[in-house]
Scaffold this active site. Structure first.
Site, mmCIF file in Angstrom:
data_model
loop_
_atom_site.group_PDB
_atom_site.id
_atom_site.type_symbol
_atom_site.label_atom_id
_atom_site.label_comp_id
_atom_site.label_asym_id
_atom_site.label_seq_id
_atom_site.Cartn_x
_atom_site.Cartn_y
_atom_site.Cartn_z
ATOM 1 N N HIS A 195 -43.311 -14.663 29.293
ATOM 2 C CA HIS A 195 -42.072 -15.455 29.167
ATOM 3 C C HIS A 195 -41.732 -15.496 27.687
ATOM 4 O O HIS A 195 -42.424 -16.137 26.892
ATOM 5 C CB HIS A 195 -42.343 -16.859 29.725
ATOM 6 C CG HIS A 195 -41.108 -17.628 30.051
ATOM 7 N ND1 HIS A 195 -40.207 -17.227 31.022
ATOM 8 C CD2 HIS A 195 -40.616 -18.792 29.546
ATOM 9 C CE1 HIS A 195 -39.221 -18.098 31.095
ATOM 10 N NE2 HIS A 195 -39.437 -19.048 30.215
ATOM 11 N N LYS B 82 -35.652 -34.235 28.634
ATOM 12 C CA LYS B 82 -37.012 -33.847 29.045
ATOM 13 C C LYS B 82 -37.894 -35.084 28.984
ATOM 14 O O LYS B 82 -37.871 -35.803 27.976
ATOM 15 C CB LYS B 82 -37.565 -32.769 28.106
ATOM 16 C CG LYS B 82 -36.790 -31.461 28.183
ATOM 17 C CD LYS B 82 -37.327 -30.432 27.222
ATOM 18 C CE LYS B 82 -36.572 -29.119 27.422
ATOM 19 N NZ LYS B 82 -36.867 -28.138 26.380
ATOM 20 N N ASP C 160 -30.927 -29.640 22.771
ATOM 21 C CA ASP C 160 -32.205 -29.703 23.479
ATOM 22 C C ASP C 160 -33.289 -30.237 22.537
ATOM 23 O O ASP C 160 -33.597 -31.429 22.572
ATOM 24 C CB ASP C 160 -32.575 -28.329 24.046
ATOM 25 C CG ASP C 160 -33.919 -28.342 24.762
ATOM 26 O OD1 ASP C 160 -34.433 -29.442 25.019
ATOM 27 O OD2 ASP C 160 -34.472 -27.264 25.059
ATOM 28 N N LYS D 230 -32.983 -16.444 27.284
ATOM 29 C CA LYS D 230 -33.577 -16.830 26.013
ATOM 30 C C LYS D 230 -33.189 -15.797 24.969
ATOM 31 O O LYS D 230 -33.515 -14.605 25.133
ATOM 32 C CB LYS D 230 -35.098 -16.859 26.160
ATOM 33 C CG LYS D 230 -35.573 -18.015 27.020
ATOM 34 C CD LYS D 230 -35.405 -19.313 26.266
ATOM 35 C CE LYS D 230 -36.076 -20.473 26.950
ATOM 36 N NZ LYS D 230 -35.846 -21.723 26.229
ATOM 37 N N GLU E 203 -27.211 -23.377 24.399
ATOM 38 C CA GLU E 203 -28.216 -24.418 24.158
ATOM 39 C C GLU E 203 -28.846 -24.275 22.777
ATOM 40 O O GLU E 203 -29.285 -23.181 22.406
ATOM 41 C CB GLU E 203 -29.274 -24.299 25.259
ATOM 42 C CG GLU E 203 -30.397 -25.304 25.182
ATOM 43 C CD GLU E 203 -31.281 -25.241 26.429
ATOM 44 O OE1 GLU E 203 -30.859 -24.680 27.467
ATOM 45 O OE2 GLU E 203 -32.407 -25.751 26.360
ATOM 46 N N ASP F 95 -30.064 -19.919 25.708
ATOM 47 C CA ASP F 95 -30.810 -20.872 24.894
ATOM 48 C C ASP F 95 -31.279 -20.134 23.651
ATOM 49 O O ASP F 95 -32.053 -19.178 23.739
ATOM 50 C CB ASP F 95 -32.016 -21.400 25.695
ATOM 51 C CG ASP F 95 -32.712 -22.554 24.979
ATOM 52 O OD1 ASP F 95 -32.323 -22.864 23.834
ATOM 53 O OD2 ASP F 95 -33.638 -23.138 25.581
ATOM 54 N N GLU G 161 -33.276 -27.324 35.284
ATOM 55 C CA GLU G 161 -34.061 -26.084 35.179
ATOM 56 C C GLU G 161 -35.501 -26.392 35.600
ATOM 57 O O GLU G 161 -36.446 -25.954 34.949
ATOM 58 C CB GLU G 161 -33.990 -25.540 33.746
ATOM 59 C CG GLU G 161 -34.434 -26.538 32.699
ATOM 60 C CD GLU G 161 -34.349 -26.027 31.275
ATOM 61 O OE1 GLU G 161 -33.721 -24.988 31.015
ATOM 62 O OE2 GLU G 161 -34.930 -26.706 30.400
ATOM 63 N N LYS H 178 -30.491 -18.870 32.828
ATOM 64 C CA LYS H 178 -30.490 -19.147 31.392
ATOM 65 C C LYS H 178 -31.226 -18.004 30.725
ATOM 66 O O LYS H 178 -32.298 -17.595 31.190
ATOM 67 C CB LYS H 178 -31.180 -20.495 31.196
ATOM 68 C CG LYS H 178 -31.768 -20.779 29.858
ATOM 69 C CD LYS H 178 -32.002 -22.278 29.731
ATOM 70 C CE LYS H 178 -33.218 -22.597 28.905
ATOM 71 N NZ LYS H 178 -33.383 -24.037 28.654
HETATM 72 O O1 LIG Z 1 -35.466 -25.152 27.071
HETATM 73 C C1 LIG Z 1 -36.422 -24.833 26.386
HETATM 74 O O2 LIG Z 1 -36.222 -24.761 25.190
HETATM 75 C C2 LIG Z 1 -37.797 -24.610 26.918
HETATM 76 C C3 LIG Z 1 -37.975 -24.095 28.267
HETATM 77 C C4 LIG Z 1 -37.054 -24.429 29.316
HETATM 78 C C5 LIG Z 1 -36.871 -23.361 30.105
HETATM 79 C C6 LIG Z 1 -37.538 -22.282 29.521
HETATM 80 O O3 LIG Z 1 -37.614 -21.141 29.924
HETATM 81 O O4 LIG Z 1 -38.102 -22.701 28.377
HETATM 82 MN MN LIG Z 2 -34.084 -25.253 25.328
#
Ligand SMILES: O=C(O)C[C@H]1C=CC(=O)O1
Ligand SMILES: [Mn+2]
Length: 369
Positions: A18, A269, A245, A165, A220, A194, A323, A163
């Site tokens: 991941h 969170k 976030d 990254k 994000e 994000d 999520e 989402k």
């Molecule tokens: O949002 C984040 O920064 C952390 C987290 C949430 C989903 C994911 O894949 O990583």
């Molecule tokens: Mn995030």
């Protein structure tokens, strides 16, 4: 009375690497808190972080050490009568340690709710939603693999919000990756990004303009968490929704961000907020300030995910969904039955407490201690 408090570390493999801008995860470490009460009731809580100390300032090892050395002895000695008293005690004597506090409060509320025979959400005022939409994070690091994964998730009825990254490559390369996925999935599928704080404000100006133009729904944490003024300038300038976030911590800081409207949406969170009632408060404040809500994850396993779901179920609205996919990223099932993910949603269990039993024998067997 609280009879015992145990803290377990479980390092579980993820189903695939991941990849985030701050780290690439191959495993996730769950910090489980197991409280037994003298009436025989048991409560479970969980804290997680991402990539050791790459994401936040509490590591799994630090959470366990501080639980065992300071937090558990204090609770066992003072014997607070309820979770509210326990959290007040911890606020007085334990600085920081929001993640550990969240795990303890979850275990205490799980126990209290089981004693009362109600779902945990009832102790937070009651659920307004019985099922929550769940996004999936595409983070394999490869565009074609991400598209194939998304198509599989849509066909399986698991997720239709994705989402991505980004932030590791250059802005233009990242945007190409995102827009290729958006194009492949089509207009009815929500694609968000994000950046995990990776962009400067000028990079964010460039990147967000291109992403907005390409039909991306939500951006994000594009800039550093401490640079709240940049986040506000970007939110004011662009019409696409910008989400805070890492910048959103406990109620005090969320109050300031909400009052100044520093972002359009907050990712809440439970770990970052320092507990379940704090996370409920952060959500209520954001709603009062006209800020959209998103149920965030620290990639918790099943316990933290259920705890988060109980909190988010009390929110007046969740404009951007949640999520809460953490357990689906892990190879091991640690509950007596899997969490009810159906029809793109996580359904809230109705049984007392968190609502699904922990496979106690298995978690003790898998734990490192
Ligand atoms: O949002 C984040 O920064 C952390 C987290 C949430 C989903 C994911 O894949 O990583
Ligand atoms: Mn995030």
């Amino acid at each position: 009375m609280i009879h015992s408090i145990k803290t377990l570390l479980l390092e579980l493999p993820t189903i695939r690497p991941h990849k985030l801008s701050v780290t690439t995860m191959h495993t996730q470490t769950l910090v489980l808190v197991h409280i037994t009460f003298s009436d025989g009731i048991e409560g479970w809580g969980e804290a997680t972080t991402i990539g050791g100390l790459n994401y936040a300032e509490e590591s799994p090892a630090a959470i366990k050490t501080n639980m065992d050395t300071y937090i558990a002895p204090l609770l066992l000695q003072k014997q607070p009568e309820n979770a509210a008293q326990a959290m007040q005690l911890l606020e007085t004597h334990i600085k920081g340690n929001r993640f550990a506090k969240s795990a303890v409060e979850t275990a205490l509320l799980d126990g209290e709710a089981k004693r009362l025979g109600v779902p945990l959400s009832a102790l937070l005022g009651g659920a307004l939603h019985q099922a929550l939409p769940v996004a999936w994070t595409l983070a394999s690091g490869n565009t074609e693999r991400d598209i194939a994964e998304a198509v599989h998730m849509i066909e399986a009825g698991r997720h239709r919000i994705f989402k991505l990254k980004i932030g590791l490559c250059g802005v233009e390369e990242d945007v190409r990756h995102v827009l290729a996925i958006k194009k492949a999935l089509g207009g009815s599928i929500s694609v968000r990004v994000d950046v995990n704080q990776a962009w400067t404000e000028l990079e964010a100006m460039r990147g967000i303009a291109l992403l907005q133009e390409g039909g991306i729904d939500l951006i994000e944490q594009p800039v550093a968490a401490h640079n709240r003024n940049a986040l506000k300038r970007l939110s004011d300038y662009f019409s696409v929704a910008l989400m805070a976030d890492e910048a959103v911590l406990g109620p005090q800081n969320a109050f300031e961000l909400a009052a100044g409207h520093y972002a359009d949406v907050f990712a809440v969170k439970i770990n970052q907020a320092g507990g379940l009632r704090n996370a409920a408060l952060v959500g209520q404040m954001a709603a009062l300030a006209g800020i959209g809500l998103y149920g965030g994850t620290m990639l918790e396993g099943a316990i933290g995910t259920l705890a988060s779901a109980h909190v988010f179920s009390t929110y007046p609205e969740l404009a951007f969904g949640t999520e809460l996919f953490g357990p689906l990223l892990l190879t091991e099932e640690i509950m007596a039955e899997p969490l009810p993910y159906r029809n793109f949603m996580l359904h809230l269990p109705q049984k007392p407490g968190l609502g699904i039993e922990v496979d106690k024998e298995k978690v003790y067997r898998l734990s490192k201690t």
